[in-house]
Design a protein around this motif. Structure first.
Motif, PDB file in Angstrom:
ATOM      1  N   ALA A  17       0.828  -1.215   0.000  1.00  0.00           N
ATOM      2  CA  ALA A  17       0.000   0.000   0.000  1.00  0.00           C
ATOM      3  C   ALA A  17       0.862   1.264   0.000  1.00  0.00           C
ATOM      4  N   LEU A  18       2.029   1.204   0.602  1.00  0.00           N
ATOM      5  CA  LEU A  18       2.923   2.362   0.593  1.00  0.00           C
ATOM      6  C   LEU A  18       3.496   2.609  -0.795  1.00  0.00           C
ATOM      7  N   TRP A  19       3.584   1.553  -1.594  1.00  0.00           N
ATOM      8  CA  TRP A  19       4.194   1.667  -2.912  1.00  0.00           C
ATOM      9  C   TRP A  19       3.212   2.043  -3.992  1.00  0.00           C
ATOM     10  N   ASP A  20       2.000   1.463  -3.933  1.00  0.00           N
ATOM     11  CA  ASP A  20       1.069   1.719  -5.037  1.00  0.00           C
ATOM     12  C   ASP A  20      -0.305   2.198  -4.588  1.00  0.00           C
ATOM     13  N   GLY A  21      -0.491   2.371  -3.280  1.00  0.00           N
ATOM     14  CA  GLY A  21      -1.748   2.897  -2.776  1.00  0.00           C
ATOM     15  C   GLY A  21      -2.871   1.877  -2.702  1.00  0.00           C
ATOM     16  N   LYS A  22      -2.599   0.631  -3.050  1.00  0.00           N
ATOM     17  CA  LYS A  22      -3.628  -0.407  -3.044  1.00  0.00           C
ATOM     18  C   LYS A  22      -3.340  -1.407  -1.931  1.00  0.00           C
ATOM     19  N   GLU A  23      -4.390  -1.886  -1.314  1.00  0.00           N
ATOM     20  CA  GLU A  23      -4.243  -2.916  -0.298  1.00  0.00           C
ATOM     21  C   GLU A  23      -3.965  -4.260  -0.967  1.00  0.00           C
ATOM     22  N   GLN A  24      -3.259  -5.140  -0.258  1.00  0.00           N
ATOM     23  CA  GLN A  24      -3.004  -6.471  -0.790  1.00  0.00           C
ATOM     24  C   GLN A  24      -4.311  -7.253  -0.876  1.00  0.00           C
ATOM     25  N   ASP A  25      -4.439  -8.022  -1.920  1.00  0.00           N
ATOM     26  CA  ASP A  25      -5.625  -8.829  -2.165  1.00  0.00           C
ATOM     27  C   ASP A  25      -5.545 -10.107  -1.333  1.00  0.00           C
ATOM     28  N   PRO A  26      -6.489 -10.343  -0.416  1.00  0.00           N
ATOM     29  CA  PRO A  26      -6.439 -11.558   0.405  1.00  0.00           C
ATOM     30  C   PRO A  26      -6.693 -12.845  -0.376  1.00  0.00           C
ATOM     31  N   HIS A  27      -6.971 -12.721  -1.664  1.00  0.00           N
ATOM     32  CA  HIS A  27      -7.189 -13.894  -2.514  1.00  0.00           C
ATOM     33  C   HIS A  27      -6.231 -13.906  -3.713  1.00  0.00           C
ATOM     34  N   TYR A  28      -5.159 -13.130  -3.644  1.00  0.00           N
ATOM     35  CA  TYR A  28      -4.246 -12.978  -4.780  1.00  0.00           C
ATOM     36  C   TYR A  28      -3.675 -14.312  -5.264  1.00  0.00           C
ATOM     37  N   ILE A  29      -3.207 -15.139  -4.343  1.00  0.00           N
ATOM     38  CA  ILE A  29      -2.573 -16.394  -4.749  1.00  0.00           C
ATOM     39  C   ILE A  29      -3.605 -17.365  -5.309  1.00  0.00           C
ATOM     40  N   GLU A  30      -4.757 -17.451  -4.690  1.00  0.00           N
ATOM     41  CA  GLU A  30      -5.816 -18.310  -5.212  1.00  0.00           C
ATOM     42  C   GLU A  30      -6.230 -17.865  -6.612  1.00  0.00           C
ATOM     43  N   LEU A  31      -6.379 -16.550  -6.811  1.00  0.00           N
ATOM     44  CA  LEU A  31      -6.710 -16.007  -8.127  1.00  0.00           C
ATOM     45  C   LEU A  31      -5.605 -16.335  -9.137  1.00  0.00           C
ATOM     46  N   SER A  32      -4.355 -16.178  -8.706  1.00  0.00           N
ATOM     47  CA  SER A  32      -3.227 -16.510  -9.584  1.00  0.00           C
ATOM     48  C   SER A  32      -3.269 -17.975  -9.991  1.00  0.00           C
ATOM     49  N   TYR A  33      -3.543 -18.832  -9.019  1.00  0.00           N
ATOM     50  CA  TYR A  33      -3.579 -20.273  -9.266  1.00  0.00           C
ATOM     51  C   TYR A  33      -4.733 -20.657 -10.198  1.00  0.00           C
ATOM     52  N   GLN A  34      -5.904 -20.097  -9.948  1.00  0.00           N
ATOM     53  CA  GLN A  34      -7.091 -20.495 -10.704  1.00  0.00           C
ATOM     54  C   GLN A  34      -7.206 -19.813 -12.065  1.00  0.00           C
ATOM     55  N   GLU A  35      -6.906 -18.514 -12.110  1.00  0.00           N
ATOM     56  CA  GLU A  35      -7.144 -17.752 -13.343  1.00  0.00           C
ATOM     57  C   GLU A  35      -5.880 -17.194 -13.982  1.00  0.00           C
ATOM     58  N   GLY A  36      -4.835 -17.016 -13.180  1.00  0.00           N
ATOM     59  CA  GLY A  36      -3.614 -16.393 -13.664  1.00  0.00           C
ATOM     60  C   GLY A  36      -3.689 -14.881 -13.571  1.00  0.00           C
ATOM     61  N   ILE A  37      -2.543 -14.259 -13.581  1.00  0.00           N
ATOM     62  CA  ILE A  37      -2.445 -12.795 -13.644  1.00  0.00           C
ATOM     63  C   ILE A  37      -2.071 -12.506 -15.096  1.00  0.00           C
ATOM     64  N   LEU A  38      -3.046 -12.045 -15.864  1.00  0.00           N
ATOM     65  CA  LEU A  38      -2.904 -11.987 -17.311  1.00  0.00           C
ATOM     66  C   LEU A  38      -2.900 -10.555 -17.839  1.00  0.00           C
ATOM     67  N   PRO A  39      -2.109 -10.303 -18.876  1.00  0.00           N
ATOM     68  CA  PRO A  39      -2.213  -9.019 -19.567  1.00  0.00           C
ATOM     69  C   PRO A  39      -3.499  -8.978 -20.374  1.00  0.00           C
ATOM     70  N   GLU A  40      -3.852  -7.804 -20.843  1.00  0.00           N
ATOM     71  CA  GLU A  40      -5.060  -7.692 -21.677  1.00  0.00           C
ATOM     72  C   GLU A  40      -4.954  -8.654 -22.854  1.00  0.00           C
ATOM     73  N   GLY A  41      -5.974  -9.465 -23.039  1.00  0.00           N
ATOM     74  CA  GLY A  41      -5.986 -10.442 -24.123  1.00  0.00           C
ATOM     75  C   GLY A  41      -5.193 -11.709 -23.818  1.00  0.00           C
ATOM     76  N   GLY A  42      -4.636 -11.815 -22.596  1.00  0.00           N
ATOM     77  CA  GLY A  42      -3.822 -12.975 -22.235  1.00  0.00           C
ATOM     78  C   GLY A  42      -4.647 -14.218 -21.979  1.00  0.00           C
ATOM     79  N   VAL A  43      -3.964 -15.354 -21.975  1.00  0.00           N
ATOM     80  CA  VAL A  43      -4.617 -16.643 -21.732  1.00  0.00           C
ATOM     81  C   VAL A  43      -3.911 -17.366 -20.580  1.00  0.00           C
ATOM     82  N   LYS A  44      -4.691 -18.106 -19.806  1.00  0.00           N
ATOM     83  CA  LYS A  44      -4.173 -18.798 -18.617  1.00  0.00           C
ATOM     84  C   LYS A  44      -3.042 -19.767 -18.951  1.00  0.00           C
ATOM     85  N   GLU A  45      -3.084 -20.389 -20.112  1.00  0.00           N
ATOM     86  CA  GLU A  45      -2.073 -21.382 -20.482  1.00  0.00           C
ATOM     87  C   GLU A  45      -0.662 -20.800 -20.548  1.00  0.00           C
ATOM     88  N   LYS A  46      -0.542 -19.484 -20.680  1.00  0.00           N
ATOM     89  CA  LYS A  46       0.781 -18.855 -20.754  1.00  0.00           C
ATOM     90  C   LYS A  46       1.250 -18.326 -19.393  1.00  0.00           C
TER      91      LYS A  46
END
Length: 178
Positions: free
Chosen positions: A37-66
Motif C-alpha cells: 500500500a505504501l508503494w502503489d496505494g492499493k491494499e493487498q488482495d487476500p485472494h491474490y494467490i488463489e486467483l493466480s492459481y485459478q485464473e492467472g495474472i494476465l495481460p489484456e488479451g492474455g490466456v491462462k495457459e501462458k
C-alpha cells in the motif's frame, strides 16, 4: 512457445508449479511480503494467490495457459520460502513477464533472491526467450535495487501519476535483455 519447466532448481532451492494445497502458505507469504500500500496505494488482495492459481495474472488479451506460478522451497527442509509468477510471450513472443517474485522476509538480504533470479534467467534463456520484464513501484527502493542488481537495467516506460506527492504513485517497467 516454451514454458518454464514445471520443476527447476538452484543450489539452495527447488521451484515447482504451485499445488492447490500450498495456496494458503503462499498467500501468507504474499500478505507478509511487503508494505504494498505504501508503494502503489492499493491494499493487498487476500485472494491474490488463489486467483493466480485459478485464473492467472494476465495481460489484456492474455490466456491462462501462458501463465505459471511456482513455489520456491528450501531443498534441505522443503519449507516454502517464496514464489514466482510469470507470463510467457508478453509483450513480445520472445519476452517473459515477471508478474511477481517474493522471498520470505526471513530469507531476504542473504543473496537468495539473486540466486533464484540468476538460475531463472538461465532457464528462460535456454527456452529461447531474449528478455524478461518486470514492473516495479518507484517507491519500492529495495525492489528497484534488487531488480537492477539482477540485470534489469533498461527502462521501457514509466506509468502512473506524473508528479510526486502524497497519494500519488508511479511504476517503472524494467527489462533484462540478453
Amino acid at each position: 512457445m516454451n514454458l518454464i519447466p514445471s520443476s527447476w532448481s538452484t543450489p539452495t532451492f527447488s521451484c515447482e508449479d504451485l499445488q492447490s494445497s500450498e495456496i494458503g502458505v503462499v498467500q501468507e507469504l504474499y500478505m507478509a511480503s511487503a508494505p504494498v500500500a505504501l508503494w502503489d496505494g492499493k491494499e493487498q488482495d487476500p485472494h491474490y494467490i488463489e486467483l493466480s492459481y485459478q485464473e492467472g495474472i494476465l495481460p489484456e488479451g492474455g490466456v491462462k495457459e501462458k501463465f505459471r506460478i511456482q513455489s520456491i522451497r528450501l531443498t534441505t527442509t522443503e519449507e516454502i520460502v517464496g514464489f514466482i509468477s510469470v507470463y510467457h510471450g508478453y509483450p513480445r513472443e520472445d519476452s517473459l513477464y515477471l508478474a511477481m517474485m517474493c522471498i520470505s522476509g526471513d530469507f531476504q538480504n542473504q543473496g537468495y533472491g539473486q540466486e533464484v533470479m540468476k538460475h531463472f534467467l538461465l532457464e528462460i534463456g535456454l527456452l529461447g526467450y531474449s528478455e524478461a520484464r518486470v514492473n516495479v513501484s518507484l517507491r519500492n527502493w529495495a525492489g528497484l535495487r534488487f531488480w537492477t542488481k539482477s540485470g534489469f537495467n533498461r527502462i521501457s516506460g514509466i506509468f502512473g501519476d506524473k508528479e510526486f506527492a502524497e497519494g500519488k504513485f508511479a511504476d517503472i517497467e524494467l527489462i533484462n535483455r540478453w
